[in-house]
Motif scaffolding. Sequence first.
Motif, PDB file in Angstrom:
ATOM      1  N   VAL A  50       0.798  -1.399  -0.009  1.00  0.00           N
ATOM      2  CA  VAL A  50       0.054  -0.050   0.035  1.00  0.00           C
ATOM      3  C   VAL A  50       0.837   1.203  -0.002  1.00  0.00           C
ATOM      4  O   VAL A  50       0.560   2.263  -0.847  1.00  0.00           O
ATOM      5  CB  VAL A  50      -1.017  -0.029   1.161  1.00  0.00           C
ATOM      6  CG1 VAL A  50      -1.494   1.272   1.214  1.00  0.00           C
ATOM      7  CG2 VAL A  50      -1.933  -1.276   0.954  1.00  0.00           C
ATOM      8  N   PHE A  52       3.492   3.374  -1.629  1.00  0.00           N
ATOM      9  CA  PHE A  52       3.920   2.781  -2.791  1.00  0.00           C
ATOM     10  C   PHE A  52       5.633   3.026  -2.943  1.00  0.00           C
ATOM     11  O   PHE A  52       5.998   2.569  -3.948  1.00  0.00           O
ATOM     12  CB  PHE A  52       3.564   4.335  -3.803  1.00  0.00           C
ATOM     13  CG  PHE A  52       2.209   4.324  -4.264  1.00  0.00           C
ATOM     14  CD1 PHE A  52       1.584   3.401  -4.899  1.00  0.00           C
ATOM     15  CD2 PHE A  52       1.518   5.051  -3.484  1.00  0.00           C
ATOM     16  CE1 PHE A  52       0.319   3.200  -5.250  1.00  0.00           C
ATOM     17  CE2 PHE A  52       0.202   5.092  -3.805  1.00  0.00           C
ATOM     18  CZ  PHE A  52      -0.649   4.027  -4.797  1.00  0.00           C
ATOM     19  N   GLU A  87       2.262  -2.717  -6.994  1.00  0.00           N
ATOM     20  CA  GLU A  87       1.221  -2.407  -7.219  1.00  0.00           C
ATOM     21  C   GLU A  87       0.893  -1.158  -8.227  1.00  0.00           C
ATOM     22  O   GLU A  87       1.367  -0.228  -8.357  1.00  0.00           O
ATOM     23  CB  GLU A  87       0.386  -1.747  -5.950  1.00  0.00           C
ATOM     24  CG  GLU A  87      -1.127  -1.110  -5.929  1.00  0.00           C
ATOM     25  CD  GLU A  87      -1.531  -0.300  -4.592  1.00  0.00           C
ATOM     26  OE1 GLU A  87      -1.982   0.737  -4.990  1.00  0.00           O
ATOM     27  OE2 GLU A  87      -0.927  -0.580  -3.527  1.00  0.00           O
ATOM     28  N   SER A  89      -0.795   1.850 -10.185  1.00  0.00           N
ATOM     29  CA  SER A  89      -1.334   3.067  -9.712  1.00  0.00           C
ATOM     30  C   SER A  89      -2.854   2.832  -9.182  1.00  0.00           C
ATOM     31  O   SER A  89      -3.862   2.396 -10.144  1.00  0.00           O
ATOM     32  CB  SER A  89      -1.259   4.174 -10.781  1.00  0.00           C
ATOM     33  OG  SER A  89      -1.759   5.498 -10.102  1.00  0.00           O
ATOM     34  N   ASN A  90      -3.277   3.160  -8.038  1.00  0.00           N
ATOM     35  CA  ASN A  90      -4.742   3.291  -7.478  1.00  0.00           C
ATOM     36  C   ASN A  90      -4.952   1.938  -7.624  1.00  0.00           C
ATOM     37  O   ASN A  90      -6.463   1.680  -7.971  1.00  0.00           O
ATOM     38  CB  ASN A  90      -5.350   4.359  -8.228  1.00  0.00           C
ATOM     39  CG  ASN A  90      -4.777   5.587  -7.960  1.00  0.00           C
ATOM     40  OD1 ASN A  90      -4.518   5.934  -6.776  1.00  0.00           O
ATOM     41  ND2 ASN A  90      -4.644   6.616  -8.789  1.00  0.00           N
ATOM     42  N   SER A  91      -4.560   0.779  -7.462  1.00  0.00           N
ATOM     43  CA  SER A  91      -5.149  -0.548  -7.617  1.00  0.00           C
ATOM     44  C   SER A  91      -4.587  -1.363  -6.563  1.00  0.00           C
ATOM     45  O   SER A  91      -3.764  -2.297  -6.602  1.00  0.00           O
ATOM     46  CB  SER A  91      -4.753  -1.440  -9.036  1.00  0.00           C
ATOM     47  OG  SER A  91      -4.992  -0.540 -10.299  1.00  0.00           O
ATOM     48  N   PRO A  92      -5.226  -1.282  -5.227  1.00  0.00           N
ATOM     49  CA  PRO A  92      -4.650  -1.834  -4.076  1.00  0.00           C
ATOM     50  C   PRO A  92      -5.111  -3.479  -4.018  1.00  0.00           C
ATOM     51  O   PRO A  92      -4.667  -4.045  -2.996  1.00  0.00           O
ATOM     52  CB  PRO A  92      -5.433  -1.234  -2.740  1.00  0.00           C
ATOM     53  CG  PRO A  92      -6.609  -0.414  -3.468  1.00  0.00           C
ATOM     54  CD  PRO A  92      -6.462  -0.379  -5.026  1.00  0.00           C
TER      55      PRO A  92
END
Length: 189
Positions: A50, A52, A87, A89-92
């Motif tokens: 989570v 980055f 991960e 971008s914005n895909s946890p």
Amino acid sequence: MLRRRSPLAVVLATAMSIGSLGATAGTDPPNSIAGNPVYDHVRHYLDWTVPFSRGLTASMVSIQPATGPDGAQTSGIASYAEGFLAEPSNSPNKVNGTLSQYFNDRRYSTSSYPFDPARRDSLGLHITADPTTQSVTVTLVALSWGGGSQSLTNLRIEDGVLVGDGASAGGQTPSALYAVSLGTMTIPG
């Protein structure tokens, strides 16, 4: 009662431990819920990414049986792959990466030693965990061979390693066994 391990399990465990040196070995989450052990295992690693600046190491081995006495392939094919996952971008709920994959039937040209690094493939590895259904999808993408993909089936956790069934190399046998070990890492920078 002692639990006996099959020779394949011993080979896979040894290969996975060699591949994960320097990373936190694939262990089950400390407070695993009684739900889906595969989801719990993968979720543990996804949660690590989570911030980055953190990612995952991935080591994978695969093994498929020989095609038989009448086939051109008289011994099984084994592969070893390693690389890093991050991960998107914005895909946890997912991690992706490219692994270098080596094969035992690709020998050094000057010897009989297997796993020639000059003849390795690039393999995409995508792992997704759906929090609604608590399902996990592991997709392999043959980047060196036009991008064909397959999702592993019958996913399970064996001794802290994610194991699944999938297609064999070149479709030479009905299936192959895949084992993926994940570890944690901090991305420099």
